[in-house]
Enzyme design. Sequence first.
Site, PDB file in Angstrom:
ATOM      1  N   ASP A  66      -2.430  -5.293   5.420  1.00  0.00           N
ATOM      2  CA  ASP A  66      -2.211  -6.073   3.422  1.00  0.00           C
ATOM      3  C   ASP A  66      -0.643  -6.950   4.344  1.00  0.00           C
ATOM      4  OD1 ASP A  66      -0.390  -3.875   4.006  1.00  0.00           O
ATOM      5  OD2 ASP A  66      -0.951  -3.131   1.561  1.00  0.00           O
ATOM      6  N   ASP A 135       0.037   5.929  -7.184  1.00  0.00           N
ATOM      7  CA  ASP A 135      -0.998   5.895  -7.898  1.00  0.00           C
ATOM      8  C   ASP A 135      -2.145   4.883  -7.649  1.00  0.00           C
ATOM      9  OD1 ASP A 135      -0.946   2.985  -6.320  1.00  0.00           O
ATOM     10  OD2 ASP A 135      -0.461   1.931  -8.529  1.00  0.00           O
ATOM     11  N   HIS A 137      -3.387   3.581  -4.862  1.00  0.00           N
ATOM     12  CA  HIS A 137      -3.539   2.430  -4.221  1.00  0.00           C
ATOM     13  C   HIS A 137      -4.094   2.368  -2.688  1.00  0.00           C
ATOM     14  CE1 HIS A 137       0.578   1.035  -3.681  1.00  0.00           C
ATOM     15  NE2 HIS A 137      -0.013   1.603  -2.529  1.00  0.00           N
ATOM     16  N   GLU A 142      -4.209  -2.439  -6.507  1.00  0.00           N
ATOM     17  CA  GLU A 142      -3.527  -1.471  -7.300  1.00  0.00           C
ATOM     18  C   GLU A 142      -5.063  -0.585  -8.744  1.00  0.00           C
ATOM     19  OE1 GLU A 142      -1.487   0.020  -6.758  1.00  0.00           O
ATOM     20  OE2 GLU A 142       0.851  -1.742  -6.448  1.00  0.00           O
TER      21      GLU A 142
HETATM   22  C1  F6R Z   1       0.430  -0.274   3.878  1.00  0.00           C
HETATM   23  C2  F6R Z   1       0.045  -0.056   2.324  1.00  0.00           C
HETATM   24  C3  F6R Z   1      -0.131   0.469   1.162  1.00  0.00           C
HETATM   25  C4  F6R Z   1       0.044   2.239   1.756  1.00  0.00           C
HETATM   26  C5  F6R Z   1       0.638   2.938   0.951  1.00  0.00           C
HETATM   27  C6  F6R Z   1       1.624   4.160   0.679  1.00  0.00           C
HETATM   28  O1  F6R Z   1      -0.600  -1.266   4.693  1.00  0.00           O
HETATM   29  O2  F6R Z   1      -1.470  -0.480   2.429  1.00  0.00           O
HETATM   30  O3  F6R Z   1      -1.755   1.214   1.044  1.00  0.00           O
HETATM   31  O4  F6R Z   1      -0.150   2.722   3.129  1.00  0.00           O
HETATM   32  O5  F6R Z   1       1.506   2.694  -0.354  1.00  0.00           O
HETATM   33  O6  F6R Z   1       2.988   4.361   1.562  1.00  0.00           O
HETATM   34  P1  F6R Z   1       3.649   5.253   2.262  1.00  0.00           P
HETATM   35  O7  F6R Z   1       3.181   5.331   3.562  1.00  0.00           O
HETATM   36  O8  F6R Z   1       4.612   4.547   2.914  1.00  0.00           O
HETATM   37  O9  F6R Z   1       4.121   6.384   1.154  1.00  0.00           O
END
Ligand code: F6R
Length: 260
Positions: A66, A135, A137, A142
């Site tokens: 992403d 959440d 995702h 989302e």
């Molecule tokens: C990042 C991504 C997100 C993160 C998620 C968890 O490329 O796709 O899904 O993996 O927000 O983030 P952290 O690891 O910072 O808790």
Amino acid sequence: MEVVIATPDELARLAAGAIEALLRSRPEAVLGLATGSSPLPVYEELIRLHHEQGLSFARARAFTLDEYVGLPPEHPQRYRNVIDHEIAERVDFSPGAVQGPDGLAGDLPAACAAYEDAIVAAGGVDLQILGIGTDGHVGFNEPGSSLASRTRIKTLTEQTRADNARFFGGQLDQVPQHCLTQGLATIMAARHIVLIATGRGKADAVHQFVEGPVSAMWPATILQHHPHVTALVDGAAAGRLQLADYFRSTYAAKPVWQGL
Ligand code: F6R
């Protein structure tokens, strides 16, 4: 789905070991890389393996999950820059071997379609590293995301923007509202998915992802339909798993030849 409950260090070694085994057997493998904090210990271990054990990425390719929309090219939190800084420039990927969605494209839908085409043209992702949002995702899919989605523009939830404000000096208003993200169907096309979750803040999301009903309200639950998912969670993130004892005893009795 296999669920491994272990210390963060052990989880990083397991995930890096799976990537190492893949690259040693198929040097031209296609990796799926995530940003955020969860995979950082994995990347550190891969960099160590590169320097100390000769693990090479020279023939491999990688696709990131992403990207924020609209962050200027030099912004340190632009995921293109983050992935370069955390892993891509610290091992021996060939120039151009690591690609990500273009959050600065003039035509964002066309850039998303081109990204889908590039993943297919590369032969698809062999091993996808994932984190999970509080959440539920994965990527930036989302709650409410189509379970059949492909790479597209999404609006981040306030919860995700608040979670990620720590990367923007704690300033919520600096966190972009929009992103491009591989869709859930894009992620599901990877041949092996390794999801890493650590810390108590992930306990609800991990419980839903592993044990909840499949629902767009907890997008990671779509992974229950994938034939090869490895969930690597520490004790805190496993804190709400009803089957935690079963997962622990299953892993303790796992044959050594099996791998992840
Ligand atoms: C990042 C991504 C997100 C993160 C998620 C968890 O490329 O796709 O899904 O993996 O927000 O983030 P952290 O690891 O910072 O808790």
